[in-house]
Design a protein around this motif. Structure first.
Motif, PDB file in Angstrom:
ATOM      1  N   ALA A   1       0.835  -1.201   0.000  1.00  0.00           N
ATOM      2  CA  ALA A   1       0.000   0.000   0.000  1.00  0.00           C
ATOM      3  C   ALA A   1       0.872   1.253   0.000  1.00  0.00           C
ATOM      4  N   ARG A   2       0.307   2.360  -0.471  1.00  0.00           N
ATOM      5  CA  ARG A   2       1.033   3.628  -0.426  1.00  0.00           C
ATOM      6  C   ARG A   2       1.358   3.986   1.022  1.00  0.00           C
ATOM      7  N   PRO A   3       2.531   4.549   1.274  1.00  0.00           N
ATOM      8  CA  PRO A   3       2.880   4.929   2.650  1.00  0.00           C
ATOM      9  C   PRO A   3       1.910   5.938   3.256  1.00  0.00           C
ATOM     10  N   ASP A   4       1.284   6.756   2.412  1.00  0.00           N
ATOM     11  CA  ASP A   4       0.384   7.796   2.919  1.00  0.00           C
ATOM     12  C   ASP A   4      -1.077   7.357   2.928  1.00  0.00           C
ATOM     13  N   ALA A   5      -1.339   6.056   2.777  1.00  0.00           N
ATOM     14  CA  ALA A   5      -2.714   5.558   2.769  1.00  0.00           C
ATOM     15  C   ALA A   5      -3.365   5.803   4.130  1.00  0.00           C
ATOM     16  N   THR A   6      -4.578   6.371   4.106  1.00  0.00           N
ATOM     17  CA  THR A   6      -5.277   6.675   5.360  1.00  0.00           C
ATOM     18  C   THR A   6      -6.712   6.167   5.400  1.00  0.00           C
ATOM     19  N   SER A   7      -7.270   5.770   4.249  1.00  0.00           N
ATOM     20  CA  SER A   7      -8.673   5.351   4.219  1.00  0.00           C
ATOM     21  C   SER A   7      -8.771   3.872   3.861  1.00  0.00           C
ATOM     22  N   VAL A   8      -9.662   3.161   4.561  1.00  0.00           N
ATOM     23  CA  VAL A   8      -9.834   1.722   4.381  1.00  0.00           C
ATOM     24  C   VAL A   8     -11.283   1.421   4.041  1.00  0.00           C
ATOM     25  N   ALA A   9     -11.475   0.555   3.050  1.00  0.00           N
ATOM     26  CA  ALA A   9     -12.781  -0.045   2.771  1.00  0.00           C
ATOM     27  C   ALA A   9     -12.708  -1.488   3.219  1.00  0.00           C
ATOM     28  N   LEU A  10     -13.635  -1.893   4.067  1.00  0.00           N
ATOM     29  CA  LEU A  10     -13.639  -3.246   4.600  1.00  0.00           C
ATOM     30  C   LEU A  10     -14.931  -3.937   4.211  1.00  0.00           C
ATOM     31  N   ILE A  11     -14.801  -5.029   3.456  1.00  0.00           N
ATOM     32  CA  ILE A  11     -15.961  -5.822   3.056  1.00  0.00           C
ATOM     33  C   ILE A  11     -15.982  -7.067   3.922  1.00  0.00           C
ATOM     34  N   GLY A  12     -16.959  -7.147   4.802  1.00  0.00           N
ATOM     35  CA  GLY A  12     -17.039  -8.220   5.782  1.00  0.00           C
ATOM     36  C   GLY A  12     -17.067  -7.638   7.182  1.00  0.00           C
ATOM     37  N   ALA A  13     -17.759  -8.311   8.088  1.00  0.00           N
ATOM     38  CA  ALA A  13     -17.889  -7.786   9.446  1.00  0.00           C
ATOM     39  C   ALA A  13     -17.812  -8.895  10.492  1.00  0.00           C
ATOM     40  N   GLY A  14     -17.120  -9.980  10.149  1.00  0.00           N
ATOM     41  CA  GLY A  14     -16.973 -11.092  11.077  1.00  0.00           C
ATOM     42  C   GLY A  14     -15.649 -11.052  11.806  1.00  0.00           C
ATOM     43  N   SER A  15     -15.268 -12.184  12.407  1.00  0.00           N
ATOM     44  CA  SER A  15     -14.039 -12.238  13.190  1.00  0.00           C
ATOM     45  C   SER A  15     -12.801 -11.996  12.332  1.00  0.00           C
ATOM     46  N   GLN A  16     -12.811 -12.491  11.085  1.00  0.00           N
ATOM     47  CA  GLN A  16     -11.655 -12.263  10.210  1.00  0.00           C
ATOM     48  C   GLN A  16     -11.530 -10.788   9.842  1.00  0.00           C
ATOM     49  N   ALA A  17     -12.654 -10.116   9.643  1.00  0.00           N
ATOM     50  CA  ALA A  17     -12.616  -8.682   9.359  1.00  0.00           C
ATOM     51  C   ALA A  17     -12.026  -7.922  10.542  1.00  0.00           C
ATOM     52  N   ARG A  18     -12.402  -8.321  11.746  1.00  0.00           N
ATOM     53  CA  ARG A  18     -11.838  -7.689  12.939  1.00  0.00           C
ATOM     54  C   ARG A  18     -10.322  -7.866  12.983  1.00  0.00           C
ATOM     55  N   GLY A  19      -9.879  -9.093  12.729  1.00  0.00           N
ATOM     56  CA  GLY A  19      -8.448  -9.353  12.750  1.00  0.00           C
ATOM     57  C   GLY A  19      -7.696  -8.554  11.704  1.00  0.00           C
ATOM     58  N   GLN A  20      -8.259  -8.463  10.496  1.00  0.00           N
ATOM     59  CA  GLN A  20      -7.612  -7.700   9.425  1.00  0.00           C
ATOM     60  C   GLN A  20      -7.499  -6.220   9.784  1.00  0.00           C
ATOM     61  N   LEU A  21      -8.576  -5.649  10.284  1.00  0.00           N
ATOM     62  CA  LEU A  21      -8.566  -4.214  10.571  1.00  0.00           C
ATOM     63  C   LEU A  21      -7.652  -3.891  11.747  1.00  0.00           C
ATOM     64  N   ARG A  22      -7.720  -4.680  12.795  1.00  0.00           N
ATOM     65  CA  ARG A  22      -6.882  -4.395  13.965  1.00  0.00           C
ATOM     66  C   ARG A  22      -5.393  -4.507  13.624  1.00  0.00           C
ATOM     67  N   ALA A  23      -5.044  -5.397  12.698  1.00  0.00           N
ATOM     68  CA  ALA A  23      -3.649  -5.508  12.278  1.00  0.00           C
ATOM     69  C   ALA A  23      -3.266  -4.372  11.328  1.00  0.00           C
ATOM     70  N   THR A  24      -4.169  -4.016  10.425  1.00  0.00           N
ATOM     71  CA  THR A  24      -3.856  -2.984   9.431  1.00  0.00           C
ATOM     72  C   THR A  24      -3.555  -1.641  10.075  1.00  0.00           C
ATOM     73  N   VAL A  25      -4.250  -1.289  11.131  1.00  0.00           N
ATOM     74  CA  VAL A  25      -4.025   0.019  11.760  1.00  0.00           C
ATOM     75  C   VAL A  25      -2.669   0.078  12.461  1.00  0.00           C
ATOM     76  N   THR A  26      -1.971  -1.051  12.583  1.00  0.00           N
ATOM     77  CA  THR A  26      -0.629  -1.013  13.166  1.00  0.00           C
ATOM     78  C   THR A  26       0.435  -0.677  12.129  1.00  0.00           C
ATOM     79  N   VAL A  27       0.094  -0.720  10.832  1.00  0.00           N
ATOM     80  CA  VAL A  27       1.099  -0.461   9.799  1.00  0.00           C
ATOM     81  C   VAL A  27       0.807   0.786   8.976  1.00  0.00           C
ATOM     82  N   ARG A  28      -0.364   1.383   9.123  1.00  0.00           N
ATOM     83  CA  ARG A  28      -0.698   2.631   8.441  1.00  0.00           C
ATOM     84  C   ARG A  28      -1.497   3.521   9.393  1.00  0.00           C
ATOM     85  N   ASP A  29      -1.368   4.832   9.207  1.00  0.00           N
ATOM     86  CA  ASP A  29      -2.104   5.796  10.029  1.00  0.00           C
ATOM     87  C   ASP A  29      -3.510   5.943   9.455  1.00  0.00           C
ATOM     88  N   VAL A  30      -4.343   4.985   9.774  1.00  0.00           N
ATOM     89  CA  VAL A  30      -5.690   4.943   9.221  1.00  0.00           C
ATOM     90  C   VAL A  30      -6.568   5.988   9.917  1.00  0.00           C
TER      91      VAL A  30
END
Length: 332
Positions: A120-149
């Motif tokens: 992803a671009r280093p300056d990426a700040t916006s996320v679109a998340l398709i899905g709202a289950g446990s895997q979506a939670r895991g993906q989002l919680r990890a993603t915010v550790t590598v980009r300033d979302v």
């Protein structure tokens, strides 16, 4: 006789943070890029009762561990059971046997975040998340550790699911998380798109991807599962977790090849090659990138060793004994 540690799901729950999962999984993929062995999943289907027995494995020499995942899904209980054997990479002796259920969204989310960080671009700040289950939670919680979302738009077909997910994540994260009424509304203009579904048909129109967007697709582990359409594949620099699994079970890519949209040469590199510096990741601000995360033993072994080490420190789990073959294979 040697002693190993049995760790229940409760034993390992909460032992590591999303950031720590990401760090250890990133190092696992670095080792893969430097030649560590890993094999894609094998699946043994059963017709009656309907179910699937699945397994995959990896050796991570620098981590000092090897092992993988084996799980049964469906069958008579109509549920899933995850077992993770972990071995010492030098002696070959068993270290632990983990109930792998609670770590699953975290280690899978960590693999997705390593893909985000690499592509992803280093300056990426916006996320679109398709899905709202446990895997979506895991993906989002990890993603915010590598980009300033800053913003997250989440879509799930069930209104209650997406709204409760948004409410939960707004409490947990610094980013503003909103439920939206369509995948199109989420994806359009997003810097990062994450699909965490079990869909058999594409969940958004690839033409909607903005120039410079990155996509992590983690629900593509069967030839008939197609979170991404052929347009998204064609427009992208395509990076899988393991090249060997692409024509085996990466449903969206297989479909794009069958439709004549791309050839197998469209695979840019494995994620590990990029993490290890053996292949370039993103090369321009405008290119669209895709990380196809179907699941491997790489993130499983890395995460399991992290949890095992923490469990030893905190003296969690129970001891189980294994007899070496030199003793057990007596022939009597």
């Amino acid at each position: 006789m040697t002693t190993a540690r049995f760790l229940t799901s409760d034993d390992v729950s909460g032992l590591a943070s999303p950031r720590e999962y990401v760090e250890t999984v990133r190092d696992g993929y670095r080792q893969r890029g430097e030649g560590a062995p890993a094999e894609p999943r094998t699946k043994l289907p059963n017709a009656d009762p309907p179910g699937m027995l699945t397994g995959y494995s990896a050796v991570l020499p620098d981590t000092g561990a090897m092992g993988g995942y084996m799980y049964a899904a469906g069958f008579g209980a109509e549920d899933a059971w995850f077992v993770t054997p972990l071995f010492d990479a030098e002696s070959g002796e068993p270290l632990a046997l983990l109930d792998g259920a609670s770590m699953n969204p975290f280690k899978t989310g960590a693999a997705g975040a390593v893909g985000v960080d690499a592509l992803a671009r280093p300056d990426a700040t916006s996320v679109a998340l398709i899905g709202a289950g446990s895997q979506a939670r895991g993906q989002l919680r990890a993603t915010v550790t590598v980009r300033d979302v800053e913003t997250v738009d989440v879509y799930s077909p069930t209104k209650e699911s997406r709204e409760s997910f948004a409410a939960e994540m707004n409490e947990r994260l610094d980013a503003a998380v909103a439920a939206v009424a369509s995948s199109s509304a989420a994806v359009e203009n997003a810097d990062i798109v994450i699909t965490a579904t079990s869909a058999s048909d594409p969940v958004f129109d690839g033409d909607l991807l903005a120039d410079g967007a990155h996509v992590t697709a983690m629900g593509q582990y069967h030839p008939e599962k197609r979170e991404l359409d052929t347009t998204a594949i064609e427009r992208s620099k395509y990076v899988p977790d393991l090249r060997a699994r692409v024509m085996q079970d990466a449903g969206s890519f297989i479909h794009a090849v069958e439709e004549g949209v791309v050839t197998e040469d469209h695979v840019h590199a494995e994620l590990g090659d990029i993490v290890a510096g053996e292949a370039p990741g993103r090369e321009t601000p405008d290119e669209i990138t895709v990380f196809d995360s179907g699941g491997t033993g790489i993130e499983t072994v890395a995460a399991a060793k992290l949890l095992y080490d923490r469990a030893v420190e905190e003296d969690l789990g129970s001891e189980i004994n294994f007899a070496p073959a030199s003793e057990a294979l007596t022939g009597e």
